[in-house]
Design an enzyme around this catalytic site. Structure first.
Site, PDB file in Angstrom:
ATOM      1  N   PRO A 117      55.462  -4.780  16.406  1.00 43.63           N
ATOM      2  CA  PRO A 117      56.802  -5.002  16.972  1.00 43.63           C
ATOM      3  C   PRO A 117      56.693  -5.705  18.329  1.00 43.63           C
ATOM      4  CG  PRO A 117      56.141  -2.730  17.261  1.00 43.63           C
ATOM      5  CD  PRO A 117      55.076  -3.369  16.439  1.00 43.63           C
ATOM      6  N   ILE A 118      57.803  -6.182  18.844  1.00 44.42           N
ATOM      7  CA  ILE A 118      57.749  -6.803  20.184  1.00 44.42           C
ATOM      8  C   ILE A 118      58.703  -6.095  21.144  1.00 44.42           C
ATOM      9  CG2 ILE A 118      57.068  -9.058  19.221  1.00 44.42           C
ATOM     10  CD1 ILE A 118      59.882 -10.053  20.011  1.00 44.42           C
ATOM     11  N   ASP A 119      59.108  -4.868  20.752  1.00 45.20           N
ATOM     12  CA  ASP A 119      60.082  -4.132  21.575  1.00 45.20           C
ATOM     13  C   ASP A 119      59.605  -3.915  23.009  1.00 45.20           C
ATOM     14  OD1 ASP A 119      58.202  -2.607  20.107  1.00 45.20           O
ATOM     15  OD2 ASP A 119      59.214  -0.766  20.680  1.00 45.20           O
TER      16      ASP A 119
ATOM     17  N   LYS B 141      38.475 -14.819  23.487  1.00 38.31           N
ATOM     18  CA  LYS B 141      39.703 -15.278  22.798  1.00 38.31           C
ATOM     19  C   LYS B 141      40.929 -14.699  23.494  1.00 38.31           C
ATOM     20  CE  LYS B 141      41.199 -13.029  18.927  1.00 38.31           C
ATOM     21  NZ  LYS B 141      42.586 -12.583  18.931  1.00 38.31           N
TER      22      LYS B 141
ATOM     23  N   ARG C 153      50.611 -14.385  16.400  1.00 29.73           N
ATOM     24  CA  ARG C 153      51.171 -13.281  17.194  1.00 29.73           C
ATOM     25  C   ARG C 153      50.975 -13.588  18.673  1.00 29.73           C
ATOM     26  NH1 ARG C 153      53.655  -8.180  17.965  1.00 29.73           N
ATOM     27  NH2 ARG C 153      52.881  -7.497  19.982  1.00 29.73           N
TER      28      ARG C 153
ATOM     29  N   ARG D 156      39.448 -17.429  13.060  1.00 28.74           N
ATOM     30  CA  ARG D 156      40.494 -17.323  14.094  1.00 28.74           C
ATOM     31  C   ARG D 156      39.897 -16.825  15.409  1.00 28.74           C
ATOM     32  NH1 ARG D 156      46.004 -14.579  12.142  1.00 28.74           N
ATOM     33  NH2 ARG D 156      46.359 -15.007  14.352  1.00 28.74           N
TER      34      ARG D 156
HETATM   35  C1  EPZ Z   1      46.164  -7.298  22.110  1.00 29.51           C
HETATM   36  O1  EPZ Z   1      47.205  -7.280  21.142  1.00 29.51           O
HETATM   37  C2  EPZ Z   1      45.039  -8.097  21.470  1.00 29.51           C
HETATM   38  N1  EPZ Z   1      45.506  -9.442  21.153  1.00 29.51           N
HETATM   39  C3  EPZ Z   1      44.589  -7.410  20.179  1.00 29.51           C
HETATM   40  O2  EPZ Z   1      43.494  -8.143  19.654  1.00 29.51           O
HETATM   41  C4  EPZ Z   1      44.114  -5.997  20.528  1.00 29.51           C
HETATM   42  O3  EPZ Z   1      43.736  -5.332  19.346  1.00 29.51           O
HETATM   43  C5  EPZ Z   1      45.275  -5.243  21.206  1.00 29.51           C
HETATM   44  O4  EPZ Z   1      45.699  -5.963  22.383  1.00 29.51           O
HETATM   45  C6  EPZ Z   1      44.872  -3.836  21.635  1.00 29.51           C
HETATM   46  O5  EPZ Z   1      43.772  -3.902  22.496  1.00 29.51           O
HETATM   47  C7  EPZ Z   1      45.606 -10.366  22.147  1.00 29.51           C
HETATM   48  O6  EPZ Z   1      45.325 -10.094  23.310  1.00 29.51           O
HETATM   49  C8  EPZ Z   1      46.084 -11.725  21.736  1.00 29.51           C
HETATM   50  P1  EPZ Z   1      49.277  -4.127  22.090  1.00 29.51           P
HETATM   51  P2  EPZ Z   1      48.682  -6.768  21.525  1.00 29.51           P
HETATM   52  O7  EPZ Z   1      50.594  -4.677  22.453  1.00 29.51           O
HETATM   53  O8  EPZ Z   1      48.935  -6.997  22.964  1.00 29.51           O
HETATM   54  C9  EPZ Z   1      52.252  -1.278  19.953  1.00 29.51           C
HETATM   55  C10 EPZ Z   1      42.250  -9.193  17.984  1.00 29.51           C
HETATM   56  O9  EPZ Z   1      41.739  -8.836  16.910  1.00 29.51           O
HETATM   57  N2  EPZ Z   1      53.283  -2.181  20.447  1.00 29.51           N
HETATM   58  O10 EPZ Z   1      48.349  -3.649  23.181  1.00 29.51           O
HETATM   59  O11 EPZ Z   1      49.615  -7.352  20.542  1.00 29.51           O
HETATM   60  C11 EPZ Z   1      51.380  -1.982  18.909  1.00 29.51           C
HETATM   61  O12 EPZ Z   1      51.980  -1.927  17.633  1.00 29.51           O
HETATM   62  C12 EPZ Z   1      43.646  -8.743  18.348  1.00 29.51           C
HETATM   63  O13 EPZ Z   1      41.673  -9.927  18.837  1.00 29.51           O
HETATM   64  C13 EPZ Z   1      54.603  -1.837  20.259  1.00 29.51           C
HETATM   65  O14 EPZ Z   1      54.912  -0.785  19.688  1.00 29.51           O
HETATM   66  O15 EPZ Z   1      48.515  -5.240  21.262  1.00 29.51           O
HETATM   67  C14 EPZ Z   1      50.110  -1.203  18.981  1.00 29.51           C
HETATM   68  O16 EPZ Z   1      50.248  -0.029  18.212  1.00 29.51           O
HETATM   69  C15 EPZ Z   1      44.249  -7.818  17.306  1.00 29.51           C
HETATM   70  N3  EPZ Z   1      55.557  -2.688  20.698  1.00 29.51           N
HETATM   71  C16 EPZ Z   1      50.009  -0.808  20.457  1.00 29.51           C
HETATM   72  O17 EPZ Z   1      51.324  -0.952  21.011  1.00 29.51           O
HETATM   73  C17 EPZ Z   1      55.238  -3.856  21.344  1.00 29.51           C
HETATM   74  O18 EPZ Z   1      56.158  -4.582  21.744  1.00 29.51           O
HETATM   75  C18 EPZ Z   1      49.090  -1.701  21.262  1.00 29.51           C
HETATM   76  O19 EPZ Z   1      49.447  -3.015  20.975  1.00 29.51           O
HETATM   77  C19 EPZ Z   1      53.882  -4.183  21.530  1.00 29.51           C
HETATM   78  C20 EPZ Z   1      52.925  -3.327  21.076  1.00 29.51           C
END
Ligand code: EPZ
Length: 423
Positions: free
Chosen positions: A122-124, A22, A92, A400
């Site tokens: 967040p998306i920061d 996915k 997301r 999903r």
């Molecule tokens: C990807 O999400 C995956 N989703 C998630 O899978 C997975 O859990 C995650 O990576 C961690 O491995 C997809 O690839 C579509 P991150 P992503 O940005 O990229 C913080 C599933 O169940 N963060 O690596 O959104 C965030 O809050 C899903 O398949 C910020 O603070 O995760 C988290 O604590 C769930 N600001 C950490 O970083 C940001 O702008 C890691 O999040 C982005 C993230």
């Protein structure tokens, strides 16, 4: 509303197939709009998140054709850089359209993305990446308005974010110079995205490590590409087999993508046998003589994946001893525990990121609710071993990310039924 009804306990046997990843497909399909000609992507999982991203791509003019697990993406009529806001709010994953749109048009307009409620999300980091690439970002009428072609240069990520790393790569593939990406996430799905982009003519080195170098090229040519196997789906089914102490073959899969998960499971007393067949690899679980508790902390790859935290916790309800689970990635990822406790699991939540599972414990079926994708699938694993009937509401969340999960489980002996109820 969709419900799954499981009559337990179940003993599984046979072979369960693993679909395409996915979290690779959700980026590779949007990446196809970076090319000037159509791409054909195979081994795409048939799940609702993919349906959403395809609708989102169509909302900006992409022509798509879906037949089973093959998706053809024709980007030649992509004109808009403002994807459908309602769809962006639903998923997301839509966030990974930002990079390709900026690279292609030098412009992207997005409402705040939505998704599973597993924390603030967040998306920061993404906005920070684009600013480091010289993109101007204004926030107006509930939308991020991003303008300017990304410039080559140095990008340092704040939190080793998976999708922010992927956005940095996709934003830079068509720029007129070299972009270096540091503190990058190293998940296998990122390497899969880079392999696809390179097949189309991009020049990306180091994807799958924490330092990536992208040398911009003039254009990309659409190509055929096969998505890699979903390591989280494979891990989920291995955990289902161990939780029910069944002998099940899981694959195709790449064991190296689950190195630490397999180590933790063998340390707990699990045994596996690797099988190779027609160039594909499978793992078979062997009956164990009881498991012992193994603590985990979820970490960025190659650490223990946060997406397997909840199914792993269910396995630990059947292990001897106390398991400490420290969720370092998402602060809201325990909501399924309340449901497990209704099924008589014994757990103590110490703080928003740490809890203890006390085992072993006999679970009892009851009516529970799925709150998100991975928490939901954990409830299915609990239902597999619970005495009696488990009814899981809001099972849409599980659809999903797991293709035809009820059919796949029925095929290995699980007494599971899907019920669609009118609200
Ligand atoms: C990807 O999400 C995956 N989703 C998630 O899978 C997975 O859990 C995650 O990576 C961690 O491995 C997809 O690839 C579509 P991150 P992503 O940005 O990229 C913080 C599933 O169940 N963060 O690596 O959104 C965030 O809050 C899903 O398949 C910020 O603070 O995760 C988290 O604590 C769930 N600001 C950490 O970083 C940001 O702008 C890691 O999040 C982005 C993230």
């Amino acid at each position: 509303m969709t419900q799954f009804i499981i009559k337990g306990p179940n003993l599984l046997s046979g072979e369960i197939s693993v679909s395409g990843a996915k979290n690779a497909a959700l980026k590779i399909l949007p990446a196809a709009i970076l090319a000037d000609s159509p791409s054909t992507i195979t081994n795409v999982p048939q799940i609702t998140d993919i349906d959403h991203i395809i609708k989102l791509l169509e909302s900006i003019g992409t022509k798509t054709e879906v037949s089973n697990n093959t998706v053809t993406i024709d980007p030649t009529n992509v004109t808009s850089s403002h994807p459908d806001e309602k769809l962006v709010k639903k998923l997301r994953g839509s966030i990974v359209l930002m990079g390709p749109l900026l690279a292609k048009f030098g412009r992207a307009v997005f409402s705040q993305p939505g998704g599973c409620l597993i924390g603030a999300r967040p998306i920061d980091d993404h906005l920070d990446v684009f600013r480091q690439l010289g993109v101007d970002i204004q926030y107006k009428d509930d939308c991020y308005i991003m303008s300017g072609k990304p410039k080559p240069g140095k990008v340092v990520l704040k939190a080793m974010s998976v999708t922010a790393t992927e956005n940095a790569i996709m934003a830079s593939v068509l720029s007129d110079g070299v972009t270096t990406i540091h503190i990058a996430a190293a998940e296998p799905e990122i390497a899969d995205l880079a392999n696809y982009l390179n097949k189309m003519g991009a020049n990306i080195k180091g994807a799958g490590t924490h330092d990536i170098v992208v040398t911009g090229v003039k254009s990309l040519k659409g190509s055929k590409y096969e998505i890699l196997p979903d390591r989280i789906e494979a891990g989920t089914y291995l955990l289902a087999a161990l939780t029910t102490n069944s002998e099940v073959t899981v694959g195709p899969m790449i064991p190296e993508h689950l190195e630490l998960v397999l180590k933790k499971l063998t340390d707990a007393g699990a045994k596996f046998e690797e099988i190779s067949r027609n160039g594909r690899r499978y793992l078979r679980t062997i009956k164990h003589n009881g498991l012992t508790a193994q603590d985990i902390d979820t970490r960025p790859y190659p650490g223990f994946p946060t997406d397997l935290q909840s199914p792993y916790a269910v396995l630990m309800t059947q292990a001897k001893g106390d398991t400490h689970i420290f969720e370092t990635i998402f602060e809201g990822r325990f909501r399924y525990l309340e449901e497990l406790i209704l099924m008589r699991a014994k757990a103590d939540i110490l703080n928003p990121r740490t809890f203890i599972i006390h085992g072993p414990n006999r679970l009892v079926g009851t009516e529970i609710s799925s709150r998100d994708l991975r928490g939901g699938v954990a409830l299915i694993l609990a239902g597999l071993i619970a005495n009696g009937t488990t009814i899981i509401d809001q099972a849409e969340y599980i659809d999903r990310g797991y293709e035809r999960i009820d059919e796949k489980l029925r095929a290995i002996g699980v007494n599971i039924e899907r019920v669609e109820t009118k609200l």
